[in-house]
Design a protein around this motif. Structure first.
Motif, PDB file in Angstrom:
ATOM      1  N   VAL A  30     -16.776   7.168 -28.940  1.00  0.00           N
ATOM      2  CA  VAL A  30     -16.504   7.890 -27.793  1.00  0.00           C
ATOM      3  C   VAL A  30     -15.204   8.366 -27.510  1.00  0.00           C
ATOM      4  N   ASP A  64     -17.800   7.162 -18.969  1.00  0.00           N
ATOM      5  CA  ASP A  64     -18.791   6.478 -18.866  1.00  0.00           C
ATOM      6  C   ASP A  64     -20.126   6.946 -18.578  1.00  0.00           C
ATOM      7  N   ALA A  91     -20.934   9.317 -21.360  1.00  0.00           N
ATOM      8  CA  ALA A  91     -21.151   8.571 -22.799  1.00  0.00           C
ATOM      9  C   ALA A  91     -22.516   7.914 -22.750  1.00  0.00           C
ATOM     10  N   THR A 135     -23.526   2.995 -23.608  1.00  0.00           N
ATOM     11  CA  THR A 135     -22.252   3.176 -23.887  1.00  0.00           C
ATOM     12  C   THR A 135     -21.393   1.641 -23.501  1.00  0.00           C
ATOM     13  N   ALA A 190     -21.101   4.876 -28.193  1.00  0.00           N
ATOM     14  CA  ALA A 190     -22.378   5.086 -27.490  1.00  0.00           C
ATOM     15  C   ALA A 190     -23.424   5.276 -28.478  1.00  0.00           C
TER      16      ALA A 190
END
Length: 324
Positions: free
Chosen positions: A108, A114, A117, A67, A87
């Motif tokens: 995303v 994160d 993702a 991502t 991502a």
């Protein structure tokens, strides 16, 4: 910029090193993404060791899912914007920046961090596509081994949301408690005597009409032994061995059929509408919490050796991530 490179095939912990490489440039239909987090998958390490279905030319980069933030757009890209979080899959993702096809990236939503993702696409999409390929109906029973792995957990969670029953196999009793903590039950440990009887107890004696084998070796035969006559077994991976052992009796006399599933072939073959529906369901269930994507540890690119060791640790319950 910095990227992980290997100049020969072998142990990822020994062969992968950070090197300075030119900044990437987006071609037509591509974007440059500044990586913020990237997951380590089994197939990434198998590619580095030269044991996977894809063999890159050397010297080669590594990593296939990440991502990050879109940094620049190639000609003709209109579905993404500079500064947008995305991502998706792109070979060479273990680098500060990477190039990806714009059509292969998923926007995303801000509600997803994160950690989620970074592993939103490869394993969840494969797990859901696998479940779709199996075609199990509401109320039917599926059996799967490697139930404690990422795909095993996701298959169980996706199936639960669809009313499909899953009995999972793990190789040690501790795995039962670990999955229970994640809200996943109906698990039997194959290192215990009477595990087949435990499976029958879990299912109430109902026919198990689909199986998923992610282990290989003798585990394939174990899976065949609990499937109903006329059942269907899908080979998904070889976490234990890329060879499988089983009885011809199960195939010839019991009519069990066997096929294979590889996301790298199945996912690109989806129509645009099928792809939109698949990733829409993945994102919706990640946002709602119906599927969970745990993280074990995070390492900088330079800590790849320790990251591989963490990934290979027995009993790991979440993904290991790399960050710039």
């Amino acid at each position: 910029m910095r990227a992980l490179i290997h100049r020969q095939f072998g142990s990822p912990a020994h062969e992968l090193h950070v090197e300075e490489v030119p900044d990437p440039v987006a071609g037509p239909g591509e974007v440059v993404v500044r990586m913020t987090a990237s997951a380590i998958h089994n197939h990434d390490l198998l590619t580095v060791s030269g044991d996977y279905g894809f063999t890159p030319s050397l010297p080669a980069r590594a990593g296939t899912e990440a991502t990050g933030v879109v940094e620049s757009l190639g000609e003709g890209v209109t579905n993404l914007a500079v500064g947008q979080r995305v991502a998706g899959g792109a070979f060479g993702a273990w680098s500060e920046k990477f190039v990806a096809r714009a059509a292969g990236l998923v926007p995303v939503p801000d509600v997803l961090d994160d950690d989620t993702a970074a592993q939103l696409v490869s394993m969840p999409a494969s797990a859901l596509a696998l479940l779709n390929a199996i075609g199990a109906s509401e109320g039917e029973w599926i059996a799967q081994n490697a139930a404690g792995g990422t795909v095993g957990r996701l298959v169980a969670q996706f199936a639960q949301s669809r009313g499909v029953n899953v009995v999972g196999l793990v190789r040690r009793r501790d795995g039962i408690a670990e999955l229970a903590d994640a809200g996943i039950g109906r698990i039997a440990a194959t290192n215990e005597d009477g595990w087949r009887e435990r499976v029958a107890e879990i299912t109430g004696g109902a026919a198990i009409v689909h199986g998923v084998d992610s282990v290989g070796g003798p585990a394939t035969g174990d899976m065949l032994s609990i499937l109903a006559d006329g059942a269907h077994l899908t080979l998904f991976g070889g976490m234990g061995s890329w060879q499988f052992e089983g009885s011809m009796n199960d195939i010839i006399f019991r009519g069990i059929t066997i096929d294979g599933f590889w996301g790298s072939k199945v996912l690109p073959a989806l129509t645009p509408d099928e792809r939109t529906a698949l990733f829409g369901e993945v994102i919706a269930k990640a946002v709602s919490g119906d599927i969970t994507l745990a993280v074990e540890q995070r390492f900088a690119l330079a800590g790849i050796a320790a990251a591989v060791e963490s990934h290979d640790r027995r009993g790991r319950t979440g993904k290991v991530l790399l960050t710039p």
